[in-house]
Structure formats: structure tokens, C-alpha cells
Design a protein around this motif. Structure first.
Motif, short mmCIF file in Angstrom:
data_model
loop_
_atom_site.label_atom_id
_atom_site.label_comp_id
_atom_site.label_asym_id
_atom_site.label_seq_id
_atom_site.Cartn_x
_atom_site.Cartn_y
_atom_site.Cartn_z
N ASN A 147 0.86 -1.18 0.00
CA ASN A 147 0.00 0.00 0.00
C ASN A 147 0.90 1.24 0.00
O ASN A 147 1.56 1.53 1.00
CB ASN A 147 -0.91 -0.01 1.23
N PRO A 148 0.92 2.01 -1.09
CA PRO A 148 1.84 3.16 -1.16
C PRO A 148 1.45 4.31 -0.24
O PRO A 148 2.20 5.27 -0.11
CB PRO A 148 1.78 3.57 -2.63
N PHE A 149 0.30 4.23 0.40
CA PHE A 149 -0.14 5.32 1.28
C PHE A 149 0.20 5.05 2.75
O PHE A 149 -0.28 5.74 3.64
CB PHE A 149 -1.64 5.55 1.12
N THR A 150 1.02 4.03 3.02
CA THR A 150 1.47 3.76 4.38
C THR A 150 2.98 3.91 4.44
O THR A 150 3.67 3.79 3.42
CB THR A 150 1.11 2.32 4.82
N GLN A 151 3.50 4.16 5.64
CA GLN A 151 4.95 4.26 5.79
C GLN A 151 5.61 2.90 5.61
O GLN A 151 6.81 2.81 5.39
CB GLN A 151 5.31 4.87 7.15
N ARG A 152 4.83 1.82 5.67
CA ARG A 152 5.37 0.47 5.50
C ARG A 152 5.75 0.17 4.06
O ARG A 152 6.46 -0.80 3.79
CB ARG A 152 4.35 -0.56 6.00
N PHE A 153 5.29 0.99 3.12
CA PHE A 153 5.61 0.78 1.70
C PHE A 153 7.12 0.81 1.47
O PHE A 153 7.63 0.10 0.61
CB PHE A 153 4.91 1.85 0.85
N GLN A 154 7.85 1.61 2.25
CA GLN A 154 9.29 1.74 2.05
C GLN A 154 10.06 0.45 2.36
O GLN A 154 11.23 0.34 2.03
CB GLN A 154 9.84 2.87 2.92
N PHE A 155 9.41 -0.53 2.98
CA PHE A 155 10.09 -1.76 3.36
C PHE A 155 9.99 -2.87 2.32
O PHE A 155 10.52 -3.95 2.53
CB PHE A 155 9.60 -2.25 4.72
#
Length: 110
Positions: free
Chosen positions: A59-67
């Protein structure tokens, strides 16, 4: 272990058993000890595990996307561009990579 130490800027960290033994040798009485990373904090009953913010998401709208691999690439490329045009201070990309290394280590239990 090495990823956690480097990514979180920690010195050499030791296993909990070594810490417990040092406390006992120093004269402390350890009343209770446990590895809280193994607790599910209600994850088995529909809750969320403690490491959820460090786990990859598409989900590109969460900070978890960077992982995930794509988010990691986009984050680093964006930071390099911002450094190049001097909107971000020099070293921002290296700092992000160091912090992500710590996050990967924590989420993976290394």
C-alpha cells in the motif's frame, strides 16, 4: 543482531541471558524475566503484532511501503534527487538506509 546494532546506532548488544547473569552476579534478585518479542499482544485474537510498522506493505499510502523492494528503491531515489537539488541535506539518503537496516533487523528478529 548486526543489522539492529548498526541501524539503531547501538554498541555491541548481548543476549538477554548474559544480561540476566550479570544482574545476578551484581547482587540483584531477578523476580521475573521474559522475551516480550515472543508475546503476540493479542495478534492471535485479531490484534496487531508489535513489529507490524516494520513489515513490508504494498500500500503506497502507508509508511510500511518503504520496506518492500519497490518502496526502498523509490525512497532512496527520491532522497538522492532531493539531495542533488539541495532540498535535503547531504547524507539524508545514507541515514535513511541505516535506519531501514535497523528496521529490517528488528522485524526479522536478527
Amino acid at each position: 543482531k548486526k543489522q539492529i546494532e548498526e541501524g539503531d546506532g547501538l554498541p555491541d548488544i548481548c543476549h538477554t541471558g548474559v544480561c540476566l547473569e550479570a544482574l545476578r552476579e551484581a547482587g540483584f534478585e531477578v523476580l521475573e524475566e521474559r522475551d516480550m518479542a515472543e508475546d503476540d499482544y493479542g495478534a492471535g485474537r485479531g490484534g496487531k503484532p508489535w513489529m507490524l510498522p516494520l513489515l513490508p506493505s504494498w500500500n503506497p499510502f502507508t509508511q510500511r511501503f518503504q520496506f518492500n523492494w519497490l518502496g526502498y528503491f523509490l525512497t532512496n531515489t527520491s532522497l538522492k534527487l532531493l539531495e542533488l537539488i539541495r532540498l535535503a541535506p547531504r547524507g539524508t539518503c545514507k541515514t535513511q538506509a541505516m535506519l531501514q537496516t535497523g528496521g529490517f533487523g528488528l522485524a526479522g528478529g536478527w
